[in-house]
Design an enzyme around this catalytic site. Structure first.
Site, PDB file in Angstrom:
ATOM      1  NE  ARG A   6     -13.449   9.056   8.364  1.00  0.00           N
ATOM      2  CZ  ARG A   6     -12.976   7.841   8.619  1.00  0.00           C
ATOM      3  NH1 ARG A   6     -13.690   6.986   9.306  1.00  0.00           N
ATOM      4  NH2 ARG A   6     -11.789   7.472   8.193  1.00  0.00           N
ATOM      5  CE  LYS A  15      -1.687  -5.819   1.979  1.00  0.00           C
ATOM      6  NZ  LYS A  15      -1.931  -4.687   2.105  1.00  0.00           N
ATOM      7  CB  VAL A  38       2.086  -8.730  -4.171  1.00  0.00           C
ATOM      8  CG1 VAL A  38       3.336  -9.386  -3.609  1.00  0.00           C
ATOM      9  CG2 VAL A  38       0.915  -9.691  -4.111  1.00  0.00           C
ATOM     10  CB  ILE A  83       7.842  -4.193  -6.415  1.00  0.00           C
ATOM     11  CG1 ILE A  83       8.523  -3.330  -5.360  1.00  0.00           C
ATOM     12  CG2 ILE A  83       8.843  -5.078  -7.131  1.00  0.00           C
ATOM     13  CD1 ILE A  83       9.216  -4.137  -4.266  1.00  0.00           C
ATOM     14  CD  GLU A 123      -1.827   0.243   9.353  1.00  0.00           C
ATOM     15  OE1 GLU A 123      -2.925   0.160   9.910  1.00  0.00           O
ATOM     16  OE2 GLU A 123      -1.615  -0.060   8.183  1.00  0.00           O
ATOM     17  CG  ASP A 151       1.095  -6.832   4.876  1.00  0.00           C
ATOM     18  OD1 ASP A 151       0.126  -6.265   4.372  1.00  0.00           O
ATOM     19  OD2 ASP A 151       2.253  -6.758   4.408  1.00  0.00           O
ATOM     20  CE  LYS A 209       1.984  -6.891   1.213  1.00  0.00           C
ATOM     21  NZ  LYS A 209       2.796  -5.976   2.036  1.00  0.00           N
ATOM     22  N   GLY A 219       2.747   2.809   0.663  1.00  0.00           N
ATOM     23  CA  GLY A 219       2.659   4.260   0.487  1.00  0.00           C
ATOM     24  C   GLY A 219       1.666   4.598  -0.617  1.00  0.00           C
TER      25      GLY A 219
HETATM   26  N1  HSE Z   1       1.846  -2.589   5.950  1.00  0.00           N
HETATM   27  C1  HSE Z   1       2.514  -3.041   4.767  1.00  0.00           C
HETATM   28  C2  HSE Z   1       4.008  -2.879   4.930  1.00  0.00           C
HETATM   29  C3  HSE Z   1       2.106  -2.293   3.530  1.00  0.00           C
HETATM   30  O1  HSE Z   1       4.484  -2.428   5.974  1.00  0.00           O
HETATM   31  O2  HSE Z   1       4.714  -3.246   4.019  1.00  0.00           O
HETATM   32  C4  HSE Z   1       0.801  -2.749   3.004  1.00  0.00           C
HETATM   33  O3  HSE Z   1       0.842  -4.095   2.642  1.00  0.00           O
END
Ligand code: HSE
Length: 432
Positions: free
Chosen positions: A48, A106, A133, A137, A191, A202, A206, A305
């Site tokens: 966008r 990921k 991942v 960290i 989300e 997710d 990882k 973040g």
């Molecule tokens: N949604 C993931 C979390 C962050 O809550 O850790 C992105 O991988």
């Protein structure tokens, strides 16, 4: 010092991409000194273009990501758009045009890492993905480089912040799952569609990436056994507390005791309060690594973040730019062990099983017999009457270590007993 700047194409300018662009601009001198060459943005691909992006030079913004990655002057492509396509095609096109790639993706690496690594190698390029991942960290590089001389046997981690926030809320306030999820959503951790987090997708992506790097073998997300936390109840959390444990959604990657195979799984599990992972609160991530020579290591920090994830992206950017300046590439995929990934049924661990049973003589013996018949040894049993259901009792059985398949058959047989009115919960016990 090389004077021709290294040119960087940034794909995506959302929460992470905009932070990457900001740091590249504000830390330009430091980055130049660390890399040994100036580094500058060649273009920023967005979906966008009309959206106001403070601090982002408008002349760099384009909607044509493909044209950007094909540019012959682009040395490095940073991909922070996520998802499988068009990210995969953009990354493979970038390699074909000689660029190295830094990705935070990921899902893509866990699904197709081997092919991407092969494409990078074919074109003499780097593929780095520290940010994929656990956000900021450092994990990929410590596993791939710092521990390259050691033998990693186990990786046990909290790699999803949203679910850790939910479980922590349930633990500290006694809230149920839905209430804790609502709070996570209101605070912006979860989300609008929380499926990827709460169903464990997710974390499974990882886990696949970590297992592959830790054991020098190929593990994809399809190899990872996955259970989310939607079934965890306030009563599971209370049971865990009574056992001196807490419940965490864990990603667990293990080398089998005989070294001939590996397993990777994601599921909620009880861990003792004395385990370092038990103290990981709110939306933080932490990963516990066990290896032959180093022993036990723990990596802790913000796993998501914009700014933390951008930190990991920038670290990779410096690494691949240094490689470009030196005319080399960093370590690629290491999958030489080619260890098979065993199914969940072969995983050996302890279990906490909560049953609703008829409160009459002989029931305990009947239940114990079912465990014995399936080769599952009982460690402790606790029975307590149920004031809410006359003539029924709650039976909590904690087992010694047993194969997951043996536990599943045990539970199936228990469900078939007239005296077992219901299996209220089954939870693995880890980290002991
Ligand atoms: N949604 C993931 C979390 C962050 O809550 O850790 C992105 O991988």
């Amino acid at each position: 010092m090389r004077t021709r700047p290294l040119k960087v194409a940034l794909l995506g300018c959302g929460v992470v991409g905009s932070e990457v662009a900001r740091i590249m601009t504000t830390h330009a001198d430091d980055l130049t000194a660390r890399i040994g060459a100036p580094v500058e943005l060649a273009g920023i691909a967005v979906r966008r273009p009309d959206r106001v992006r403070e601090g982002i030079p408008a002349e760099l913004v384009t909607t044509d990501a493909m044209e950007l990655v094909k540019r012959e002057d682009v040395d490095v492509v940073i991909e922070v758009i996520g998802g499988i396509e068009p990210a995969r095609e953009l990354i493979t096109t970038a390699f074909a045009h000689g660029a190295s790639v830094v990705s935070a993706n990921k899902a893509l690496v866990a699904a197709d890492g081997a092919a991407l690594h092969a494409a990078a190698e074919r074109h003499g390029a780097d593929l780095y993905y520290e940010a994929a991942v656990a956000g900021a960290i450092p994990l990929v590089r410590p596993l791939r480089e710092s521990l390259a001389g050691d033998k990693v046997n186990r990786v046990l981690g909290i790699v999803n912040g949203t679910t850790n926030f939910i479980l922590d809320k349930m633990d500290t306030s006694g809230a149920g799952y839905s209430e804790a999820l609502d709070e996570a959503t209101a605070l912006g951790y979860a989300e609008a569609d929380p499926t990827a987090d709460v169903e464990g997708f997710d974390a499974a992506a990882k886990a696949a990436i970590l297992a592959g790097i830790a054991f020098h073998t190929r593990v994809t997300i399809d190899d990872v056994h996955r259970e989310g936390l939607t079934e965890v109840t306030a009563s599971d959390i209370a049971s865990a507390k009574r056992m001196g444990c807490t419940v965490k959604l864990l990603a667990i990657c293990e080398r089998a005791a005989d070294g001939a195979s590996v397993t990777a799984r994601v599921h909620p599990a009880m861990i003792p309060l004395s385990h370092p992972l038990a103290s990981v609160r709110e939306a933080y991530n932490a990963v516990f690594v066990e290896s032959d020579a180093a022993g036990q290591l723990m990596f802790y920090g913000p796993g998501a973040g914009g700014s933390p994830t951008a930190s990991a992206v920038l670290g990779d950017l410096v690494a691949v730019c240094r490689n470009k300046v030196a005319g080399t590439t960093g370590p690629g995929e290491s999958a030489y062990t080619q260890l098979p990934v065993s199914p969940m049924g072969e995983v050996v661990t302890r279990y906490h099983i909560s049953l609703d049973v008829a409160d009459k003589s002989g029931v305990l013996a009947q239940v114990a017999t079912v465990f014995a018949e399936h080769g599952v040894s009982i460690d402790t049993v606790r029975q307590q009457g149920r004031p809410d259901a006359d003539g029924e009792a709650s039976l909590v059985v904690v087992t010694h270590r047993a194969a997951d398949a043996a536990l599943s058959s045990t539970v199936e047989a228990l469900r078939g007993l007239d005296t077992v009115r219901g299996v209220a919960s089954i939870m693995r016990v880890e980290g002991e």
